[in-house]
Write a protein that holds these residues in place. Structure first.
Motif, short mmCIF file in Angstrom:
data_model
loop_
_atom_site.label_atom_id
_atom_site.label_comp_id
_atom_site.label_asym_id
_atom_site.label_seq_id
_atom_site.Cartn_x
_atom_site.Cartn_y
_atom_site.Cartn_z
N LEU A 34 0.90 -1.29 -0.08
CA LEU A 34 -0.06 0.12 0.12
C LEU A 34 0.90 1.19 0.09
O LEU A 34 2.12 1.15 0.68
CB LEU A 34 -0.91 -0.01 1.25
CG LEU A 34 -2.11 -1.21 1.45
CD1 LEU A 34 -2.54 -1.20 2.73
CD2 LEU A 34 -3.00 -0.93 0.31
N VAL A 35 0.42 2.46 -0.83
CA VAL A 35 1.15 3.48 -0.78
C VAL A 35 0.31 4.54 0.04
O VAL A 35 -0.67 4.88 -0.28
CB VAL A 35 1.41 3.92 -2.17
CG1 VAL A 35 2.52 5.13 -2.32
CG2 VAL A 35 1.94 2.56 -2.76
N MET A 95 6.40 0.75 7.01
CA MET A 95 6.29 -0.55 8.10
C MET A 95 5.78 -1.75 7.00
O MET A 95 5.44 -1.33 5.80
CB MET A 95 5.27 -0.18 9.16
CG MET A 95 4.07 0.15 8.61
SD MET A 95 2.66 0.32 9.98
CE MET A 95 1.59 1.51 8.98
N GLU A 96 5.81 -2.81 7.87
CA GLU A 96 4.87 -3.96 7.43
C GLU A 96 4.68 -4.63 8.53
O GLU A 96 4.98 -4.33 9.81
CB GLU A 96 6.09 -4.84 6.52
CG GLU A 96 7.39 -5.58 7.40
CD GLU A 96 8.32 -6.14 6.47
OE1 GLU A 96 8.26 -7.35 6.75
OE2 GLU A 96 8.64 -5.59 5.61
N TYR A 97 3.37 -5.23 8.37
CA TYR A 97 2.58 -5.89 9.28
C TYR A 97 1.78 -7.32 8.84
O TYR A 97 1.39 -7.00 7.61
CB TYR A 97 1.68 -4.92 10.33
CG TYR A 97 0.71 -4.11 9.44
CD1 TYR A 97 -0.66 -5.01 9.58
CD2 TYR A 97 0.83 -3.20 8.53
CE1 TYR A 97 -1.65 -4.45 8.61
CE2 TYR A 97 -0.42 -2.98 7.85
CZ TYR A 97 -1.41 -3.44 7.83
OH TYR A 97 -2.39 -2.99 7.06
N ARG A 98 1.11 -7.92 9.56
CA ARG A 98 0.27 -9.01 9.21
C ARG A 98 -0.85 -8.54 9.65
O ARG A 98 -1.21 -8.12 10.73
CB ARG A 98 0.85 -10.40 9.96
CG ARG A 98 -0.41 -11.35 9.66
CD ARG A 98 -0.04 -12.75 10.59
NE ARG A 98 -0.96 -13.71 10.01
CZ ARG A 98 -1.83 -14.06 11.09
NH1 ARG A 98 -1.56 -13.59 12.28
NH2 ARG A 98 -2.84 -14.99 10.55
N GLN A 99 -1.87 -8.40 8.79
CA GLN A 99 -3.20 -8.17 8.80
C GLN A 99 -3.71 -9.03 9.86
O GLN A 99 -3.74 -10.08 9.58
CB GLN A 99 -4.11 -8.10 7.49
CG GLN A 99 -3.68 -7.23 6.49
CD GLN A 99 -4.77 -7.15 5.43
OE1 GLN A 99 -5.18 -8.46 4.92
NE2 GLN A 99 -4.71 -6.15 4.57
N GLU A 106 1.22 -6.97 4.75
CA GLU A 106 1.27 -5.60 4.26
C GLU A 106 2.38 -4.84 4.13
O GLU A 106 2.91 -4.70 5.42
CB GLU A 106 -0.12 -4.84 4.68
CG GLU A 106 -0.68 -3.96 3.67
CD GLU A 106 -1.49 -4.55 2.66
OE1 GLU A 106 -0.75 -4.78 1.45
OE2 GLU A 106 -2.55 -4.87 3.00
N HIS A 107 2.86 -4.58 3.09
CA HIS A 107 4.25 -3.59 3.22
C HIS A 107 3.66 -2.23 2.93
O HIS A 107 3.06 -1.85 1.94
CB HIS A 107 5.22 -3.88 1.92
CG HIS A 107 5.60 -5.37 2.14
ND1 HIS A 107 6.71 -5.99 2.99
CD2 HIS A 107 4.90 -6.53 2.00
CE1 HIS A 107 6.70 -7.20 2.84
NE2 HIS A 107 5.77 -7.65 2.00
N ALA A 142 -11.09 -1.65 5.68
CA ALA A 142 -10.34 -2.29 6.62
C ALA A 142 -8.86 -2.28 6.74
O ALA A 142 -8.31 -1.52 7.87
CB ALA A 142 -10.81 -3.52 6.84
N ALA A 143 -8.33 -2.24 5.41
CA ALA A 143 -6.73 -2.14 5.33
C ALA A 143 -6.40 -0.71 5.55
O ALA A 143 -5.24 -0.56 6.31
CB ALA A 143 -6.42 -2.64 4.16
#
Length: 157
Positions: A34-35, A95-99, A106-107, A142-143
């Motif tokens: 996502l940007v 950042m990056e994280y797990r939904q 998600e990066h 949601a994202a």
């Protein structure tokens, strides 16, 4: 030695049953990018979803192709959804994280655009786009909501 190129995929009922039975035990995740695009008026570029969360607004982005570098995928998705072109090196990794609701990583990248920086576009996935101030956001996917909450928790909003 005689090798087949490419290596053929194993076939047969036994192979398929083993593959299906082992799926829950494997760590299988999809990856997306996502940007978070901001302009010089401190507004965010959001795109209106046509399919996933119909009518809600989200950050430009999408699934990465297999073996695709996250920055390259983010630049590709940004271009496809908004017509904003950038070099992947211009994207800042935030950042990056797990939904929490899916087996998906998600990066998240950041980009600062001059002016409104995007042309109006419509596609199979996107029904529109617009710039929004942080205190006047529309209904978010949601994202997008998850990313903005995490950015706020880090003091970046």
């Amino acid at each position: 030695m005689s090798l087949q190129r490419p290596t053929p995929k194993p076939t047969g009922l036994g192979t398929r049953l083993i593959r299906v039975a082992s799926m829950p035990a494997r760590a299988w995740y999809s990856h997306g990018a996502l940007v978070w695009v901001r302009n010089d008026r401190d507004e965010f570029l959001l795109v209106r979803e046509r399919r996933r969360e119909r009518g809600k607004w989200g950050l430009p982005g999408g699934f990465l192709n297999p073996m695709e570098d996250p920055a390259v995928g983010a630049a590709r998705e940004l271009r496809e959804e908004t017509k904003v072109s950038c070099d992947p090196a211009d994207l800042e990794h935030v950042m990056e994280y797990r939904q929490p609701w899916a087996r998906h990583y998600e990066h998240v990248f950041s980009l600062t655009a001059q002016g409104d920086g995007a042309s109006r576009t419509r596609s199979f996935e996107i029904s529109g786009q617009g710039w929004f101030a942080a205190d006047d956001l529309p209904a978010l996917t949601a994202a997008a909501n998850e990313v903005l909450v995490r950015l706020q928790d880090r003091g970046l909003l």
